[in-house]
Write a protein that holds these residues in place. Sequence first.
Motif, mmCIF file in Angstrom:
data_model
loop_
_atom_site.group_PDB
_atom_site.id
_atom_site.type_symbol
_atom_site.label_atom_id
_atom_site.label_comp_id
_atom_site.label_asym_id
_atom_site.label_seq_id
_atom_site.Cartn_x
_atom_site.Cartn_y
_atom_site.Cartn_z
ATOM 1 N N LYS A 21 5.478 3.955 34.012
ATOM 2 C CA LYS A 21 6.732 4.245 33.292
ATOM 3 C C LYS A 21 6.447 4.033 31.807
ATOM 4 O O LYS A 21 5.853 3.012 31.436
ATOM 5 C CB LYS A 21 7.829 3.293 33.767
ATOM 6 N N TYR A 36 22.913 2.261 19.530
ATOM 7 C CA TYR A 36 22.187 3.028 18.502
ATOM 8 C C TYR A 36 22.803 4.389 18.202
ATOM 9 O O TYR A 36 22.507 5.001 17.197
ATOM 10 C CB TYR A 36 20.725 3.214 18.935
ATOM 11 N N GLU A 46 14.733 10.303 19.121
ATOM 12 C CA GLU A 46 14.091 11.124 20.150
ATOM 13 C C GLU A 46 12.657 11.482 19.775
ATOM 14 O O GLU A 46 11.820 11.651 20.650
ATOM 15 C CB GLU A 46 14.922 12.367 20.450
ATOM 16 N N ILE A 63 10.709 8.464 20.788
ATOM 17 C CA ILE A 63 10.508 8.461 22.243
ATOM 18 C C ILE A 63 9.393 9.435 22.625
ATOM 19 O O ILE A 63 8.513 9.115 23.423
ATOM 20 C CB ILE A 63 11.826 8.787 22.973
ATOM 21 N N ARG A 73 10.592 8.497 35.458
ATOM 22 C CA ARG A 73 11.017 9.424 34.394
ATOM 23 C C ARG A 73 9.855 10.352 34.036
ATOM 24 O O ARG A 73 8.697 10.045 34.315
ATOM 25 C CB ARG A 73 11.495 8.695 33.139
ATOM 26 N N TYR A 88 17.897 13.973 28.087
ATOM 27 C CA TYR A 88 18.558 12.939 27.262
ATOM 28 C C TYR A 88 18.657 13.403 25.808
ATOM 29 O O TYR A 88 19.693 13.281 25.178
ATOM 30 C CB TYR A 88 17.783 11.619 27.316
ATOM 31 N N LYS A 128 24.663 -1.751 30.032
ATOM 32 C CA LYS A 128 24.336 -1.566 28.614
ATOM 33 C C LYS A 128 25.271 -0.531 27.985
ATOM 34 O O LYS A 128 25.811 0.330 28.680
ATOM 35 C CB LYS A 128 22.874 -1.105 28.475
ATOM 36 N N ASP A 152 24.698 2.057 26.344
ATOM 37 C CA ASP A 152 24.335 3.464 26.513
ATOM 38 C C ASP A 152 24.405 3.912 27.977
ATOM 39 O O ASP A 152 24.035 5.026 28.298
ATOM 40 C CB ASP A 152 22.938 3.731 25.920
#
Length: 226
Positions: free
Chosen positions: A53, A76, A86, A89, A115, A123, A170, A172
Amino acid sequence: MNDIKSLIKLYKEKYKKNLLIGYSGIDGSGKSTQIDMLNEWFHNNEIESHIEKTVLTKTKSCFRLSEKLFNDPNAYDPGIPANLREFAISCDVLDTYKNIVKPKLDDGYVVLLDRNILCYKVYAKCFNGLTKWAEYNYSLIDEPDIIIYVDISIETSNKRLRQRVEVPIKTDENPLFLSKVKDLYLKEIELKNSDKYIIVDGEKSSIKVHEDIKGKIINFLMNIVS
Ligand SMILES: Nc1ncnc2c1ncn2[C@@H]1O[C@H](COP(=O)(O)OP(=O)(O)O)[C@@H](O)[C@H]1O
Ligand SMILES: Cc1cn([C@H]2C[C@H](O)[C@@H](COP(=O)(O)OP(=O)(O)O)O2)c(=O)[nH]c1=O
């Protein structure tokens, strides 16, 4: 030949590479539970597999900044621009692929990814932050050969996340956002119209979901190696 060990061997011979299986689904859908179960099944069948992950190492700076600015590492959005987050990420995902996933595949392991590109793009689109730069990073990564999407309702996700003792819910992980993510997952998978996207009903018991996943992987492999 429909035993998993022979199918994976045939896959390797035909495609000259190892199998990469990516998991998708909203929070609480059961991705990590199912990955552990599949990993155990592989081990019981003498198949070398590895779970990975992406750790959001660079992206951590965004969470730290969010903590500093908004007193909550997960608040955030929208304070820290989505396109910047992003992109961070996408750098973490690319690093994990190049430094861990690819070498493991080359070493002969089947890799199970918690993922995968589909998740990150979904996302990013939901946050309205998918830039051509993040897309460029993702274009440098091979897509999984099989993508499992574990489908659950927003209500079930919410219920499971509330039951999670280790981590309180959380910021988000809010139902409105997760609902947007779920809708886009289903839309993107429909658009791809490919057998490598396997949808399973994550509302069933973990054992039943595992049985479904195993059966669908075997079917998929039988079709493409024959
Ligand atoms: N099929 C299932 N039925 C009921 N609870 C489940 C099921 N699958 C997972 N869970 C529970 O839901 C929570 C989230 O599961 P997890 O595998 O961590 O999901 P994810 O990795 O998708 O966030 C965990 O507490 C897990 O034990
Ligand atoms: C997958 C993904 C997560 N995130 C956010 C959601 C979470 O706050 C955080 C961590 O994501 P996640 O991979 O869900 O980690 P965990 O399973 O440990 O919760 O990153 C994005 O902003 N974009 C993404 O593409």
